[in-house]
Each structure stands twice: as structure tokens, then as C-alpha cells.
Enzyme design. Structure first.
Site, PDB file in Angstrom:
ATOM      1  N   CYS A 129       0.813  -1.225   0.000  1.00 31.98           N
ATOM      2  CA  CYS A 129       0.000   0.000   0.000  1.00 31.98           C
ATOM      3  C   CYS A 129       0.845   1.273   0.000  1.00 31.98           C
ATOM      4  O   CYS A 129       0.314   2.363  -0.213  1.00 31.98           O
ATOM      5  CB  CYS A 129      -0.929   0.018   1.203  1.00 31.98           C
ATOM      6  SG  CYS A 129      -1.932  -1.442   1.303  1.00 31.98           S
ATOM      7  N   HIS A 269      -3.466   6.807   3.241  1.00 34.34           N
ATOM      8  CA  HIS A 269      -3.860   5.530   2.645  1.00 34.34           C
ATOM      9  C   HIS A 269      -5.245   5.151   3.165  1.00 34.34           C
ATOM     10  O   HIS A 269      -5.501   5.173   4.366  1.00 34.34           O
ATOM     11  CB  HIS A 269      -2.827   4.461   3.023  1.00 34.34           C
ATOM     12  CG  HIS A 269      -3.241   3.089   2.649  1.00 34.34           C
ATOM     13  ND1 HIS A 269      -3.730   2.794   1.402  1.00 34.34           N
ATOM     14  CD2 HIS A 269      -3.264   1.933   3.357  1.00 34.34           C
ATOM     15  CE1 HIS A 269      -4.037   1.503   1.353  1.00 34.34           C
ATOM     16  NE2 HIS A 269      -3.770   0.960   2.528  1.00 34.34           N
ATOM     17  N   ASN A 299     -10.088  -0.450   0.552  1.00 34.37           N
ATOM     18  CA  ASN A 299      -8.634  -0.331   0.494  1.00 34.37           C
ATOM     19  C   ASN A 299      -8.154  -0.851  -0.859  1.00 34.37           C
ATOM     20  O   ASN A 299      -8.284  -2.035  -1.135  1.00 34.37           O
ATOM     21  CB  ASN A 299      -8.043  -1.144   1.650  1.00 34.37           C
ATOM     22  CG  ASN A 299      -6.524  -1.129   1.669  1.00 34.37           C
ATOM     23  OD1 ASN A 299      -5.873  -0.716   0.718  1.00 34.37           O
ATOM     24  ND2 ASN A 299      -5.965  -1.609   2.776  1.00 34.37           N
TER      25      ASN A 299
HETATM   26  N1  ACO Z   1     -17.892  -9.232  10.022  1.00 31.18           N
HETATM   27  C1  ACO Z   1     -18.278  -9.531  11.270  1.00 31.18           C
HETATM   28  N2  ACO Z   1     -17.420  -9.825  12.243  1.00 31.18           N
HETATM   29  C2  ACO Z   1     -16.094  -9.788  11.940  1.00 31.18           C
HETATM   30  C3  ACO Z   1     -15.634  -9.490  10.644  1.00 31.18           C
HETATM   31  C4  ACO Z   1     -16.604  -9.201   9.672  1.00 31.18           C
HETATM   32  N3  ACO Z   1     -16.259  -8.886   8.405  1.00 31.18           N
HETATM   33  N4  ACO Z   1     -14.278  -9.530  10.649  1.00 31.18           N
HETATM   34  C5  ACO Z   1     -13.899  -9.854  11.899  1.00 31.18           C
HETATM   35  N5  ACO Z   1     -14.999 -10.024  12.676  1.00 31.18           N
HETATM   36  C6  ACO Z   1     -15.065 -10.390  14.071  1.00 31.18           C
HETATM   37  C7  ACO Z   1     -13.832 -11.119  14.528  1.00 31.18           C
HETATM   38  O1  ACO Z   1     -13.923 -12.482  14.224  1.00 31.18           O
HETATM   39  C8  ACO Z   1     -13.867 -10.842  16.004  1.00 31.18           C
HETATM   40  O2  ACO Z   1     -14.775 -11.739  16.592  1.00 31.18           O
HETATM   41  P1  ACO Z   1     -14.437 -12.432  18.007  1.00 31.18           P
HETATM   42  O3  ACO Z   1     -14.338 -11.288  18.973  1.00 31.18           O
HETATM   43  O4  ACO Z   1     -15.609 -13.314  18.227  1.00 31.18           O
HETATM   44  O5  ACO Z   1     -13.133 -13.148  17.802  1.00 31.18           O
HETATM   45  C9  ACO Z   1     -14.486  -9.458  16.123  1.00 31.18           C
HETATM   46  O6  ACO Z   1     -15.104  -9.201  14.860  1.00 31.18           O
HETATM   47  C10 ACO Z   1     -13.489  -8.351  16.387  1.00 31.18           C
HETATM   48  O7  ACO Z   1     -12.382  -8.521  15.535  1.00 31.18           O
HETATM   49  P2  ACO Z   1     -11.193  -7.532  15.600  1.00 31.18           P
HETATM   50  O8  ACO Z   1     -10.100  -8.026  14.706  1.00 31.18           O
HETATM   51  O9  ACO Z   1     -10.864  -7.225  16.999  1.00 31.18           O
HETATM   52  O10 ACO Z   1     -11.863  -6.236  14.954  1.00 31.18           O
HETATM   53  P3  ACO Z   1     -11.214  -4.832  14.792  1.00 31.18           P
HETATM   54  O11 ACO Z   1     -12.055  -3.832  15.453  1.00 31.18           O
HETATM   55  O12 ACO Z   1      -9.754  -4.834  15.079  1.00 31.18           O
HETATM   56  O13 ACO Z   1     -11.365  -4.582  13.231  1.00 31.18           O
HETATM   57  C11 ACO Z   1     -10.149  -4.715  11.190  1.00 31.18           C
HETATM   58  C12 ACO Z   1     -10.770  -5.490  12.316  1.00 31.18           C
HETATM   59  C13 ACO Z   1     -11.221  -3.933  10.477  1.00 31.18           C
HETATM   60  C14 ACO Z   1      -9.474  -5.681  10.217  1.00 31.18           C
HETATM   61  C15 ACO Z   1      -9.105  -3.708  11.755  1.00 31.18           C
HETATM   62  O14 ACO Z   1      -8.249  -4.382  12.648  1.00 31.18           O
HETATM   63  C16 ACO Z   1      -8.292  -3.049  10.686  1.00 31.18           C
HETATM   64  O15 ACO Z   1      -8.799  -2.257   9.908  1.00 31.18           O
HETATM   65  N6  ACO Z   1      -6.978  -3.341  10.627  1.00 31.18           N
HETATM   66  C17 ACO Z   1      -6.121  -2.754   9.619  1.00 31.18           C
HETATM   67  C18 ACO Z   1      -6.341  -3.434   8.324  1.00 31.18           C
HETATM   68  C19 ACO Z   1      -5.598  -2.775   7.223  1.00 31.18           C
HETATM   69  O16 ACO Z   1      -5.497  -1.587   7.146  1.00 31.18           O
HETATM   70  N7  ACO Z   1      -5.044  -3.600   6.346  1.00 31.18           N
HETATM   71  C20 ACO Z   1      -4.437  -3.180   5.155  1.00 31.18           C
HETATM   72  C21 ACO Z   1      -3.053  -2.652   5.319  1.00 31.18           C
HETATM   73  S1  ACO Z   1      -2.476  -2.122   3.833  1.00 31.18           S
HETATM   74  C22 ACO Z   1      -1.766  -3.327   2.846  1.00 31.18           C
HETATM   75  O17 ACO Z   1      -0.574  -3.386   2.707  1.00 31.18           O
HETATM   76  C23 ACO Z   1      -2.635  -4.319   2.061  1.00 31.18           C
END
Ligand code: ACO
Length: 342
Positions: A129, A269, A299
Site C-alpha cells: 500500500c 492511505h 482499500n
Molecule cells: N464481520 C463480522 N465480524 C467480523 C468481521 C466481519 N467482516 N471480521 C472480523 N470479525 C469479528 C472477529 O472475528 C472478532 O470476533 P471475536 O471477537 O468473536 O473473535 C471481532 O469481529 C473483532 O475482531 P477484531 O479483529 O478485533 O476487529 P477490529 O475492530 O480490530 O477490526 C479490522 C478489524 C477492520 C481488520 C481492523 O483491525 C483493521 O482495519 N486493521 C487494519 C487493516 C488494514 O489496514 N489492512 C491493510 C493494510 S495495507 C496493505 O498493505 C494491504
């Protein structure tokens, strides 16, 4: 006359009389829209979860026969038209992607042929990214050193081809698209004032596509182990993204002796609205300074800030003479920041 109230760190080097500015930008997103409601039918998720945790409402998905090089070509053609540059005058194409049409040849070479830039050198940059800002920094080195006068930098991705559509943790986040910028030496502007790039390979494992390289070449086993899909530790990525983008922003601003309130538009980003808000807060930015379009595109990795920059310009949020701060973060880990006088 360039603006004397702006400190240009590049002026301390022997680049006298030379600037690297963005003459024009262009972007392209595929027609097909995949909404959160559509995703509810694919995996165990809800529109409410995706919107509240990420800010994303929909993303674009490329057609089956539409590839990264096609989207890159459309974005590049728009940027070249706006810059009034003949493709034959492009001297270098730098294409940032983690979803090349194939491992080799470089997708930049495929774009060179598609746009008819037959006099250009061409190569790909792989910084996930962060790729577009890495590409800008590389491109400006060639411009400032007088090696080339016209460089095309593209960020393009077909992430839908590496997303695991059975993994709700990741498949809701990503989309496809492309953005491009024409870099040229231009008078009466400082252009790209500075760009910082960083990396931390110790954290390579928190975001990767393990299969397809020489570590895990494609075999029936690697396919059944789902190694060719994107893997991510979302929470680790989240924390590192906020810290790295904030640090890079501060470094870039300090180099130019600028305070955040001098920046007209911060273009981070487009990963997650909560990441954008956290970075904006830490930098002391006003909400209206931080540009976002992730609601519509999710993203798009290397394409993300390029598409956002194009939209910010199109919407009149950025005008010539304004200062822009681009912030990127991605797998590697990699990160970067760029300050541009538009
Ligand atoms: N729908 C419903 N529930 C979900 C989903 C979904 N799509 N995805 C995860 N959950 C659940 C999980 O299983 C978890 O359940 P549990 O508590 O029973 O285990 C719960 O939601 C909470 O999960 P978390 O991972 O704690 O959720 P968080 O608030 O951290 O959000 C997210 C997750 C959106 C992925 C966040 O961590 C994030 O945005 N991280 C950065 C991602 C990013 O920017 N990636 C790209 C980088 S750039 C590159 O180089 C490609």
C-alpha cells in the site's frame, strides 16, 4: 516566482533550477460495485459491522477479463491527456502493485505497450500500500538528477484476485482500481518538496501473501492450503499503521518546517476510517483536512492515495499552490509520507 515562505529541503542540494511536480493525475475504478449487503450473502458479516469498524460501504471489483495492466492503462491515459503529454514523450514508467498481471514481465512493461510509450523504460515497485509514495520518491530522483524530464508513476491493483472470499476478516476490506501521476520539471512551484520512506522487515509476517514465490511455489498443496491468498493480523496492522503514518508525517513536515495547519489536504492511505481518524487526531489536524473516499472504494492498496488525490483535485479540495500531505502504510512493513506543493 516560487513561494519564498515555503522552505524547500531540496534547495540545499545541487538541484538548483529543478523541481519535480505533478503535472496531472488520473484514476480509474471498475464499474462493478460490491456493497456490504452483497458481502452479507458471501460471508458471516453485516453492513453494520463493516461500516462501524471500517467506514467502508462498497468497493469496486474488476471484471474477470480486466487486469491490473488494464486499469493502470486507463488511469495513465487520463493523467497523460490532462498533462497534455504524448505517450511517446514518457521516459520512465514506475508501476506500484502487489497484484501484477503475472510474476514477470513487469506490469509496467505491459502498460508501456498498451499506452504506446515505446520510448520509456519501465519497471514495477513492490511496496504494497506504500507503493505510490515509493514510486513518487523514485520518480523524482530521476527528474531532479536530470536523467528524465517526464516520468509516469502508477499505483494499480486487482486485489479481488488475491482476497480470500471465504475469510470475513479480510474480504470486506479491499477493492480494485488504479491511479496515475505525470511527474515533470515545472516552473513556479516547489512541486514534490519531500518524501520519506520507511520499512520494517521484522514485521513482514503480519501482512502477506505467502504463496506464489520461491518460498511456496504454486503446487496443488499450496493451493489447498490457501497460501495464495492475502493473510493479515488486522489488529497488529492497525496499531502499526497509526504509529508509522503519524511518525512519517511528522518527519516530512519537520523537513519542510511546516506545521499541520499549513496543509490544505491530508490524503492518507484509505485503509480504515478509524485509522484515518486516529492519525488525524495525533497530528492535531482538523477533520476537514483529512480526505477520505474509502466509503466507496475500500482499500485499493497501491492505488489508494493516487485515486484519492485525483478525486481531491477533481472535487476542488486541492488547488494549485496548496500544500498536500500524502501518507501511506502497507505490507513489508512499509510506510511513507510526501509533502507536495500542488
Ligand atoms: N464481520 C463480522 N465480524 C467480523 C468481521 C466481519 N467482516 N471480521 C472480523 N470479525 C469479528 C472477529 O472475528 C472478532 O470476533 P471475536 O471477537 O468473536 O473473535 C471481532 O469481529 C473483532 O475482531 P477484531 O479483529 O478485533 O476487529 P477490529 O475492530 O480490530 O477490526 C479490522 C478489524 C477492520 C481488520 C481492523 O483491525 C483493521 O482495519 N486493521 C487494519 C487493516 C488494514 O489496514 N489492512 C491493510 C493494510 S495495507 C496493505 O498493505 C494491504
Amino acid at each position: 516566482m516560487t513561494n519564498p515562505a515555503i522552505k524547500n529541503p531540496r534547495a540545499e542540494h545541487d538541484f538548483v533550477g529543478r523541481t519535480c511536480s505533478i503535472s496531472a493525475v488520473g484514476s480509474y475504478v471498475p464499474e462493478k460495485v460490491l456493497t456490504n449487503a452483497d458481502l452479507e450473502k458471501l460471508v458471516d458479516t453485516t453492513d453494520d459491522w463493516i461500516t462501524s469498524r471500517t467506514g467502508i460501504r462498497e468497493r469496486r471489483i474488476a471484471a474477470d477479463d480486466e487486469y491490473t495492466s488494464d486499469m493502470a492503462t486507463r488511469a495513465a491515459q487520463r493523467a497523460l491527456e490532462r498533462a497534455e503529454v504524448d505517450p511517446a514523450d514518457v521516459e520512465l514508467i514506475i508501476l506500484a502493485t502487489i497484484t501484477p498481471d503475472m510474476p514477470f514481465p513487469a506490469t509496467a512493461c505491459l502498460v508501456q505497450e498498451k499506452i504506446g510509450a515505446h520510448n520509456a523504460a519501465a519497471f514495477d515497485v513492490e511496496a504494497a500500500c506504500s507503493g505510490f509514495v515509493y514510486g513518487l520518491e523514485i520518480g523524482q530522483q530521476f527528474i531532479m538528477s536530470r536523467t528524465y524530464d517526464t516520468v509516469l508513476v502508477i499505483g494499480a491493483e486487482k486485489l479481488s484476485s488475491i482476497v480470500d472470499w471465504e475469510d470475513r476478516n479480510t474480504c470486506v476490506l479491499f477493492g480494485d482500481g488504479a491511479g496515475a501521476a505525470v511527474l515533470q520539471n515545472r516552473e513556479n512551484t516547489h512541486g514534490l518538496l519531500t518524501a520519506c520512506m520507511g520499512a520494517d522487515g521484522r514485521k513482514a509476517s503480519i501482512l502477506s501473501q505467502p504463496g506464489g514465490g520461491c518460498l511456496h511455489p504454486a503446487t496443488s498443496q499450496s493451493v489447498s492450503d490457501r497460501l495464495h491468498y492475502l493473510k493479515m493480523d488486522g489488529q497488529e496492522v492497525f496499531k502499526n499503521a497509526v504509529t508509522a503514518m503519524t511518525t512519517a508525517a511528522r518527519e516530512a513536515l519537520a523537513r519542510c518546517e511546516l506545521e499541520i495547519d499549513r496543509i490544505k489536504c491530508i490524503i492518507p492511505h484509505q485503509a480504515n476510517m478509524r485509522i484515518l481518524n486516529a492519525v488525524g487526531d495525533r497530528l492535531g489536524a482538523r477533520e476537514d483536512q483529512v480526505f477520505s473516499n474509502l466509503q466507496r472504494y475500500g482499500n485499493t492498496s497501491a492505488a489508494s492515495v493516487a485515486i484519492a488525490l485525483d478525486e481531491a483535485v477533481e472535487q476542488g479540495q486541492v488547488e494549485r499552490g496548496d500544500l498536500i500531505l500524502l501518507l501511506v502504510f502497507g505490507a513489508g512493513l512499509t510506510w511513507g509520507a510526501a509533502v507536495i506543493e500542488w
